[in-house]
Design a protein around this motif. Structure first.
Motif, PDB file in Angstrom:
ATOM      1  N   PHE B 377       0.828  -1.209   0.000  1.00 34.67           N
ATOM      2  CA  PHE B 377       0.000   0.000   0.000  1.00 34.67           C
ATOM      3  C   PHE B 377       0.859   1.254   0.000  1.00 34.67           C
ATOM      4  N   ALA B 378       1.991   1.194   0.703  1.00 29.76           N
ATOM      5  CA  ALA B 378       2.898   2.345   0.705  1.00 29.76           C
ATOM      6  C   ALA B 378       3.408   2.596  -0.710  1.00 29.76           C
ATOM      7  N   LEU B 381       0.681   4.227  -2.717  1.00 32.51           N
ATOM      8  CA  LEU B 381       0.493   5.597  -2.252  1.00 32.51           C
ATOM      9  C   LEU B 381       1.583   6.518  -2.793  1.00 32.51           C
ATOM     10  N   SER B 384       1.193   9.287  -5.583  1.00 34.12           N
ATOM     11  CA  SER B 384       0.623  10.577  -5.184  1.00 34.12           C
ATOM     12  C   SER B 384       1.671  11.435  -4.469  1.00 34.12           C
TER      13      SER B 384
END
Lengths: 105, 417
Positions: B377-378, B381, B384
């Motif tokens: 997930f990092a 992310l 962005s």
């Protein structure tokens, strides 16, 4: 770290057989190092590469990768492999008493 | 007096340098010009996901100009050469851009012609690279048609951009063929000139083990001499041969071509010799280098470029003031390695400290050298963060330029041969 005797001098090699202290090396040690790598006789072609590796290391602090070796020495990669079939940069670095080239680390 | 700063390259390094300099110096103090040959800023980490249909090229490309703060001039033109003696950048049309300080941020490019046969028969049909938007998109089409056979992933030579990307490609390919229900019909092989899966011992052992778990064969010390698309085989200089139905090749990298036309600036591969701590070019005191364009032994990765930003801007300022430069950059790199099945692992290292286990940035944080969903997930992310934090040149919370050691197991044994 293993210590070994080359040309009647004690030298320190790392686990992979590269010199820990390149200043311990001299040209008299090269034929024996070459034999350990399966090269029975050092020709003028071999010496050209060995001296080139050594000079590059002393000038830049690291030996060149195969491609950089070919580009800067003018000897083609194919010829380099004929001279050092088991990998020119790595084997020549071992025989020249310098650390493993950065390109193949 | 207004100081003139010219930045060659409007990618990660050029953009964040321009924005950081603009924040530090007013427009009356410094004129900043960014030159690039097009206006397409590619989020390069996204290229890895394109072949698997996980993202699309149009989703990872934005305008270069729009990433630059107000008060930065953008010149859309190719550079012909830099004349170090007269402090000028010559554009291909002949126009000259005089500078007081030059920032080289022109990245690394692919030197396809250095590998015999690479762009010959079968190029973009059964031989691909995912290191360009076109290549990644063409590979997506080819993979979607692929229904079994031998896939080789071949790194021609180091250094390359994002040294973990070809390994990630293997992990994702394993996942992708599983999802399609044809993994048992695909032989995956990773072919590298290195003597292990990766450049650093502990991570190399870890990643090598992960290839094995996924039934990806590892072929080491393979120096590619010929890519034969017609017969579907790779040949090495020491006469080894590997057959393939589909080859994914990471070509030799070099610096930008104009570097080769700029006497004294670059090395044999057009990378720019640079002081590894101050980021000053060895060619001249008023030239600084950021990102993949340099010859540093740090990884060629966006995180490295980000960590260099602070030192670069500080040293441009110090150079202009006639003060001694800071030896600020420690080689810090921080990479999320996508491992498939919605997991990723994180590695964090610098010139002196190889990647080890533990947590980042401190005892409580993301696990290091260990697969986890959190890391995946990092990584997602991060796209962005890239557009909104890294390019504008902001500090990213908890991610400092100097490599942290607090959460690391620095006693992790190194590999024995």
């Amino acid at each position: 770290m293993p210590t070994t005797t080359l040309a009647s001098t004690n030298v320190e090699l790392n686990d992979e057989g590269f010199f820990v202290h390149p200043e311990q090396w001299n040209e008299e040690m090269a034929p024996e190092l070459a034999r350990q790598e399966g090269i029975d006789e050092l020709t003028e072609g071999h010496w050209k590469v060995i001296r080139f590796m050594r000079d590059e290391f002393l000038a830049k602090g690291a030996g060149p990768s195969v491609r950089m070796l070919a580009k800067t020495s003018g000897i083609s990669i194919k010829e380099l492999y004929q001279l050092f079939p088991k990998g020119p940069a790595k084997i020549a670095a071992k025989i020249a008493g310098i650390p493993k080239p950065r390109g193949c680390i | 007096m207004t100081v003139r700063v010219v930045i060659i390259g409007g990618g990660t390094g050029g953009t964040l340098s321009a924005n950081r300099l603009r924040r530090r110096f007013g427009e009356d103090q410094m004129a900043i010009t960014v030159v690039d040959q097009d206006n397409r800023h590619v989020y390069q980490p996204g290229l890895l996901f394109v072949p698997f249909g996980l993202t699309h090229v149009e989703d990872i490309v934005r305008s270069r100009v729009r990433q630059l703060h107000k008060g930065i001039e953008f010149v859309d033109a190719a550079v012909d050469r830099v004349d170090i003696a007269s402090d000028q950048v010559f554009l291909e049309g002949g126009e000259a851009l005089p500078y007081d300080v030059l920032v080289v941020a022109s990245g690394a490019s692919l030197v396809l012609e250095e590998t015999e046969g690479l762009t010959g028969a079968g190029w973009m049909e059964k031989v691909f690279t995912f290191y360009t938007p076109e290549g990644a998109a063409a590979l997506e089409a080819a993979l979607s048609r692929f229904d079994g056979g031998r896939v080789v992933v071949n790194v021609v030579d180091m250094p390359i951009k994002c040294p973990v990307a070809p390994l990630e490609f293997c992990f994702l390919a394993d996942w992708y063929f599983h999802e399609r229900g044809i993994r048992d019909r695909v032989e995956l092989t990773y072919v590298t000139p290195l003597d292990g899966a990766f450049t650093k011992p502990v991570a190399s052992e870890h990643l090598g083990g992960m290839l094995k778990e996924r039934n990806v064969e590892l072929v080491t010390e393979f120096n590619t001499c010929l890519v034969d698309g017609e017969k579907g085989r790779l040949l090495s200089y020491d006469d080894r041969e590997l057959a393939f139905d589909l080859a994914v090749v990471v070509p030799l990298h070099g610096g930008a071509e104009y570097v080769g036309r700029s006497p004294g600036l670059g090395d044999e591969l057009n990378f720019v010799p640079t002081d590894e701590r101050t980021l000053q070019a060895k060619a001249a005191p008023n030239i600084f280098v950021i990102g993949d364009a340099s010859d540093l032994s740090a990884s060629k990765a966006g995180s490295v470029t980000h960590f260099e930003g602070e030192t670069l801007v500080e040293n441009v300022a110090r150079h202009l003031d006639g003060e001694p430069l800071v030896e600020g950059f420690d080689g810090h790199a921080n990479c999320f390695v996508e491992t498939g099945f919605h997991k990723a692992l994180l590695i964090d290292f610098n010139y002196d400290q190889e990647p080890v286990e533990g947590h980042y940035p401190g005892a409580v944080g993301l696990p290091l050298l260990k697969e986890s969903r959190l890391n995946h997930f990092a990584k997602l992310l991060f796209q962005s963060v890239y557009w909104h934090g890294l390019l504008p040149g902001r500090e990213i919370p908890a991610v400092g330029a100097a490599m942290p050691t607090a959460g690391k197991r620095l006693d992790t044994p190194t590999r024995k041969e």
